[in-house]
Design a protein around this motif. Structure first.
Motif, mmCIF file in Angstrom:
data_model
loop_
_atom_site.group_PDB
_atom_site.id
_atom_site.type_symbol
_atom_site.label_atom_id
_atom_site.label_comp_id
_atom_site.label_asym_id
_atom_site.label_seq_id
_atom_site.Cartn_x
_atom_site.Cartn_y
_atom_site.Cartn_z
ATOM 1 N N GLN A 130 0.836 -1.205 0.000
ATOM 2 C CA GLN A 130 0.000 0.000 0.000
ATOM 3 C C GLN A 130 0.868 1.251 0.000
ATOM 4 N N ASP A 131 1.921 1.231 0.795
ATOM 5 C CA ASP A 131 2.825 2.390 0.839
ATOM 6 C C ASP A 131 3.474 2.629 -0.516
ATOM 7 N N PHE A 132 3.870 1.545 -1.179
ATOM 8 C CA PHE A 132 4.478 1.673 -2.512
ATOM 9 C C PHE A 132 3.490 2.304 -3.486
ATOM 10 N N PHE A 133 2.234 1.848 -3.445
ATOM 11 C CA PHE A 133 1.210 2.353 -4.362
ATOM 12 C C PHE A 133 0.918 3.824 -4.099
ATOM 13 N N LEU A 134 0.763 4.191 -2.839
ATOM 14 C CA LEU A 134 0.483 5.585 -2.500
ATOM 15 C C LEU A 134 1.662 6.485 -2.870
ATOM 16 N N ASN A 135 2.868 5.981 -2.708
ATOM 17 C CA ASN A 135 4.055 6.756 -3.082
ATOM 18 C C ASN A 135 4.139 6.932 -4.591
ATOM 19 N N LEU A 136 3.727 5.903 -5.333
ATOM 20 C CA LEU A 136 3.696 6.005 -6.792
ATOM 21 C C LEU A 136 2.760 7.129 -7.224
ATOM 22 N N LYS A 140 0.744 4.328 -20.073
ATOM 23 C CA LYS A 140 2.177 4.606 -19.844
ATOM 24 C C LYS A 140 2.884 3.473 -19.101
ATOM 25 N N ASN A 141 2.224 2.316 -18.991
ATOM 26 C CA ASN A 141 2.823 1.168 -18.306
ATOM 27 C C ASN A 141 3.285 1.530 -16.887
ATOM 28 N N ARG A 142 2.513 2.400 -16.216
ATOM 29 C CA ARG A 142 2.876 2.809 -14.854
ATOM 30 C C ARG A 142 2.888 1.617 -13.904
ATOM 31 N N ILE A 143 1.931 0.726 -14.096
ATOM 32 C CA ILE A 143 1.861 -0.483 -13.283
ATOM 33 C C ILE A 143 1.882 -1.658 -14.256
ATOM 34 N N PRO A 144 3.046 -2.223 -14.511
ATOM 35 C CA PRO A 144 3.153 -3.308 -15.491
ATOM 36 C C PRO A 144 2.183 -4.452 -15.190
ATOM 37 N N GLY A 145 1.441 -4.845 -16.218
ATOM 38 C CA GLY A 145 0.495 -5.945 -16.069
ATOM 39 C C GLY A 145 -0.919 -5.507 -15.758
ATOM 40 N N LEU A 146 -1.120 -4.206 -15.521
ATOM 41 C CA LEU A 146 -2.466 -3.693 -15.286
ATOM 42 C C LEU A 146 -2.894 -2.937 -16.537
ATOM 43 N N ASP A 147 -3.851 -3.492 -17.273
ATOM 44 C CA ASP A 147 -4.278 -2.871 -18.519
ATOM 45 C C ASP A 147 -5.798 -2.780 -18.574
ATOM 46 N N ASN A 148 -6.312 -2.371 -19.724
ATOM 47 C CA ASN A 148 -7.759 -2.149 -19.864
ATOM 48 C C ASN A 148 -8.588 -3.416 -19.716
ATOM 49 N N THR A 149 -7.961 -4.590 -19.916
ATOM 50 C CA THR A 149 -8.734 -5.822 -19.835
ATOM 51 C C THR A 149 -9.165 -6.138 -18.411
ATOM 52 N N ILE A 150 -8.449 -5.609 -17.423
ATOM 53 C CA ILE A 150 -8.773 -5.896 -16.022
ATOM 54 C C ILE A 150 -9.109 -4.623 -15.233
ATOM 55 N N LEU A 151 -8.838 -3.481 -15.840
ATOM 56 C CA LEU A 151 -9.055 -2.177 -15.201
ATOM 57 C C LEU A 151 -10.463 -2.012 -14.658
ATOM 58 N N HIS A 152 -11.466 -2.362 -15.456
ATOM 59 C CA HIS A 152 -12.847 -2.082 -15.083
ATOM 60 C C HIS A 152 -13.273 -2.856 -13.839
ATOM 61 N N ASP A 181 -9.991 6.780 -1.436
ATOM 62 C CA ASP A 181 -10.221 6.237 -2.778
ATOM 63 C C ASP A 181 -8.992 5.473 -3.263
ATOM 64 N N PHE A 182 -7.814 6.038 -3.007
ATOM 65 C CA PHE A 182 -6.575 5.396 -3.446
ATOM 66 C C PHE A 182 -6.377 4.050 -2.742
ATOM 67 N N ILE A 183 -6.695 4.014 -1.452
ATOM 68 C CA ILE A 183 -6.566 2.765 -0.709
ATOM 69 C C ILE A 183 -7.557 1.728 -1.223
ATOM 70 N N ASN A 184 -8.755 2.190 -1.567
ATOM 71 C CA ASN A 184 -9.746 1.277 -2.156
ATOM 72 C C ASN A 184 -9.249 0.720 -3.491
ATOM 73 N N MET A 185 -8.591 1.570 -4.286
ATOM 74 C CA MET A 185 -8.032 1.111 -5.560
ATOM 75 C C MET A 185 -6.948 0.067 -5.315
ATOM 76 N N TYR A 186 -6.075 0.349 -4.343
ATOM 77 C CA TYR A 186 -5.002 -0.602 -4.032
ATOM 78 C C TYR A 186 -5.584 -1.941 -3.579
ATOM 79 N N ASN A 187 -6.528 -1.903 -2.649
ATOM 80 C CA ASN A 187 -7.132 -3.139 -2.144
ATOM 81 C C ASN A 187 -7.819 -3.918 -3.262
#
Length: 286
Positions: free
Chosen positions: A153-159, A177-189, A210-216
């Motif tokens: 979580q700390d890594f994600f919030l720092n990003l 921009k490949n900010r999080i490798p492996g996270l793309d539109n196919t799983i984003l939604h 909201d950011f913590i909810n996204m991370y979780n």
């Protein structure tokens, strides 16, 4: 492919083709402007290889070689063959003996048990075949995998803190921009539905909750998709759809949201489309 797909395909390749010998490689039979070939790092993502000069170099390097292992490293899927690694950006298909592979393909590997491994893309992707260790190729993970504890979580919030958010939306932050490798539109939604965040909401007006909810949601969805054998909108190595039931996708468009009953909507956005529940994921205007 998203990281969950790559892990699933890696496991399937490990069981289906590892240890087999490539008896013949057919390269770039049906050229695609956005399918990239490279035999060294300096060739990656260069101009389209119209004359097949790079692609044809694959044949002598692949013929007669044994497929040694499949592995996901640093968000990329590799097949290790001799002293090189084949980087795979789109889902290959495996065909057993006495079945016919597709007529159109960018790479076709015939194996010693008369089975086939076919690589055919509609949208494009990389099929780089580079020496292991060259410029760190296939040896360095770099960005921590979503599936590891290092992606905390700390890594994600720092990003997020280190990113110039400006007008970035949740979709743009997570899946461009490949900010999080492996996270793309196919799983984003699925991730944003779990987090109750609208894909178009601007990151700069979302709060830490909201950011913590996204991370979780990221840490929940990826393992669940792997456990289920993939999304029900995506096919695996053998051509079967996964068992993870999507909540916001082309399959649920116009159907009641599982959580609140509101109808799932679709909009054109950032050169593609977004699926969301207007009740669970209200669009927060700046």
């Amino acid at each position: 492919m998203n990281l969950a797909e790559k892990q699933i395909i890696s496991n399937q390749l490990q069981n289906a083709v590892v240890g087999k010998t490539i008896t013949r490689a057919i390269v770039n039979q049906n050229p695609h402007t956005f399918v990239w070939f490279a035999l060294k790092p300096s060739q990656m993502f260069c101009a389209h290889d119209a004359n097949n000069t790079v692609a044809l170099g694959y044949e002598s390097l692949l013929n007669g070689q044994i497929i040694e292992k499949a592995e996901v490293i640093g968000g990329r899927l590799y097949l290790f063959i001799s002293n090189r690694a084949l980087s795979i950006d789109f889902t290959p298909q495996y065909f057993t003996k006495n079945t016919k592979p597709p007529k159109r393909h960018q790479l076709l590997l015939m194996l010693n048990d008369e089975s086939y491994l076919s690589f055919t893309s509609s949208l494009g992707g990389a099929l780089f075949f580079i020496k292991i260790g060259e410029n760190g190729w296939a040896t360095e993970g770099g960005f921590p995998s979503i599936l590891t504890d290092e992606f905390s979580q700390d890594f994600f919030l720092n990003l997020i803190k280190q990113t110039e958010l400006r007008s970035l939306s949740a979709k743009a932050f997570l899946a461009t921009k490949n900010r999080i490798p492996g996270l793309d539109n196919t799983i984003l939604h699925e991730i944003l539905w779990e987090a109750k965040v609208n894909p178009k909401s601007k990151m700069k007006i979302l709060n830490e909750s909201d950011f913590i909810n996204m991370y979780n949601a990221i840490k929940k969805v990826f393992p669940a998709v792997i456990q289920s054998g993939g999304l029900d909108t995506q096919k695996d190595l053998f051509g079967y759809f996964g068992g993870y039931i999507t909540q916001v996708s082309k399959k649920t468009l116009g159907k009641p949201c599982f959580r609140c009953g509101c109808l799932i909507e679709k909009e054109a956005y950032l050169g593609g489309v977004v699926y969301y529940c207007p009740e669970c994921q209200p669009f927060i205007k700046s």
